[in-house]
Write an enzyme that holds these catalytic residues in place. Structure first.
Site, PDB file in Angstrom:
ATOM      1  N   ASP A 106       8.556 -11.184  51.258  1.00  0.00           N
ATOM      2  CA  ASP A 106       9.011  -9.810  51.011  1.00  0.00           C
ATOM      3  C   ASP A 106      10.468  -9.869  50.611  1.00  0.00           C
ATOM      4  OD1 ASP A 106       9.218  -6.861  51.059  1.00  0.00           O
ATOM      5  OD2 ASP A 106       7.327  -7.020  52.139  1.00  0.00           O
TER       6      ASP A 106
ATOM      7  N   GLY B 102       1.648  -5.839  53.746  1.00  0.00           N
ATOM      8  CA  GLY B 102       1.663  -7.151  54.393  1.00  0.00           C
ATOM      9  C   GLY B 102       1.808  -8.277  53.375  1.00  0.00           C
ATOM     10  N   LYS B 103       1.613  -7.965  52.089  1.00  0.00           N
ATOM     11  CA  LYS B 103       1.727  -8.971  51.013  1.00  0.00           C
ATOM     12  C   LYS B 103       0.976 -10.249  51.392  1.00  0.00           C
ATOM     13  CE  LYS B 103       5.955  -6.970  49.095  1.00  0.00           C
ATOM     14  NZ  LYS B 103       6.040  -5.762  49.946  1.00  0.00           N
ATOM     15  N   ARG B 104      -0.243 -10.087  51.937  1.00  0.00           N
ATOM     16  CA  ARG B 104      -1.010 -11.222  52.408  1.00  0.00           C
ATOM     17  C   ARG B 104      -1.556 -12.033  51.233  1.00  0.00           C
ATOM     18  NH1 ARG B 104       1.618 -10.028  56.569  1.00  0.00           N
ATOM     19  NH2 ARG B 104       0.575  -9.702  58.564  1.00  0.00           N
TER      20      ARG B 104
END
Lengths: 311, 311
Positions: A106, B102-104
């Site tokens: 992020d 969450g940018k998983r």
């Protein structure tokens, strides 16, 4: 806290085993004695915790590190996250380094929050991992906060460079300015790695490079001489000891190879199924770990990987 | 469960406000009345939960969705994760859509575990979010498991295409085969998006495109006509209502714009500090949200963004 790169070098030298056991618990892989009767997130989380504790007991004297995969704990909600925290603490008690596989990423202060939460060997963060995997698609300013926290806390990072899956070709192999994207990422990782070297000559900034692309692994090794490699894709995904031999330096340092399924669920597959079976699944874990170590030693002539007792 | 794309379209039409409130709690931003006396992970987690609940109360009638940022909860360990689960449930009770930031990202069955855990509107997963942000650096086979789960559960995804930070240029703007990486990702997202369109003409597969790069935003809008855009970078990061105007289609659909700091901590900054101050911080949240909605409506002539009462 001593720099992560040096702690990893010491642990690899002590065990003479550049192996990381992946903690990827799956319901269908649990030995019958540990399978929960009902399947609530709470009961599955406790079964995963118990299973992973027993795996840790079986491998703690053999390998330098374990790598819990965040996804399998997140899948169970808050109960799974508590189990993950307990396991990280347990592994560290047993003198294992803990590399949390979360592939976090992020920007700015959000990246700093991830770093602050996860990177905390010795209890200076609520999760307390020694190292974390991170994804650099967002660019340098998104990785820098992870590096700053890692530096202060003696922790480490592994930046995704060339991943082990077939689909990694789609974007990572796109060629810009005469070189593939993974090389752009890799060259930049080497450059920032050089700003924080441990005594061992390696940096707190490591890289994830898959065992399934041996040519790229060798190429990246020579482009990134100061970077620890975390090498997934061994065993179940197809990578062999010969495929990863080029990841090591002449001392046998510079890389640690991950196996998860091949070790955790060894009791389900040949040749361990025949020798052990579900009641002795922990012995299968131990045997599979020792076999992997032996395979890597056989393909890697460096002295560090041959302890005095076996030479 | 109705497809996510249609639920989002309905919620934008109902509120006439293409705004997502980012739930990014920070200790230094808490109003004095909510600041914990001691700073253990547990006390900070309960303070964050209470703060975010009150934010949700203030904005629930105004906007279609909230976007909790996983990092700020993960930072607090298991206690933070429990607070996050409670907040997701609370926001859904208030009829807000929940986009978990969450940018998983991971491969194969690991990606499937993340998807299974997070994507579960209506209580079919332990976290129960309506949508999740994901990072596609690993390639198609790493995103596909998220899509399959999203499809079955009526959930959505937002794939990082062009992020709002300055450093996004480093890798995302590298030019391969005559186009920058973010366009390669964007074109591929459009292609897979077309395989699962809702009645509104948009797909469950959305994209993250930053407000801070208005030219690229306009360019991607025309390349990706079936893709919902989640647009960060508004306000504190520099993006304006004019910068994001090109993200909307002629009906005023197709994009939702995120603000976190600018809304949550409005009471700390002009002009809200003077009008409200820390004791009336919730009214500052409401006023800042209404102002953002008005700014977006002013720059976006489409009828959907002008409710009957205001026309």
């Amino acid at each position: 806290m001593k720099p992560f790169a040096d702690r990893l070098a010491e642990a690899v030298r002590r065990t003479a085993a550049p192996v990381v056991v992946g903690l990827d618990p799956r319901l269908e892989g649990l030995p019958p004695a540990l399978a929960p009767e009902e399947r609530s997130p709470q009961t599955v989380a406790s079964a995963f915790e118990r299973f992973c504790r027993e795996v840790i007991d079986a491998v703690a004297c053999l390998v330098p590190a374990v790598k819990p995969q965040a996804a399998f704990f997140e899948q169970l909600g808050p109960a799974g996250m508590q189990a993950l925290a307990n396991l990280i603490a347990y592994a560290r008690q047993k003198d294992l380094l803990v590399i949390l596989d979360g592939k976090r990423n992020d920007i700015g202060s959000t990246a700093a929050a991830y770093a602050d939460g996860w990177l905390g060997p010795g209890g200076c963060s609520p999760w307390g991992a020694d190292a974390l995997t991170v994804n650099a698609y967002l660019g340098e300013d998104a990785v820098q906060p992870f590096i700053e926290t890692a530096k202060v806390r003696g922790a480490g990072l592994f930046v995704l460079v060339k991943t082990s899956n077939p689909g990694s070709r789609q974007f990572q192999d796109l060629v810009a300015d005469g070189m593939p994207l993974y090389q752009h990422v890799g060259r930049w990782v080497e450059q920032i790695a050089c700003q924080s070297l441990g005594q061992c000559g390696y940096s707190l900034v490591g890289a994830v490079v898959g065992a399934t692309y041996p040519a790229q692994l060798a190429e990246l090794r020579s482009l990134m001489p100061h970077v620890w490699f975390l090498v997934p894709g061994y065993g179940a995904q197809g990578g062999t000891a010969r495929d990863v031999a080029s990841a090591f330096d002449s001392q046998g340092l510079g890389a640690v190879v991950v196996s998860a399924r091949g070790i955790l669920f060894a009791y389900q597959n040949s040749p361990y199924r025949e020798r052990f079976g579900p009641d002795h699944w922990q012995q299968a874990v131990e045997a599979a770990t020792k076999d992997m170590i032996a395979q890597l030693r056989a393909e890697t002539p460096a002295s560090q990987l041959h302890p005095p007792s076996s030479s």
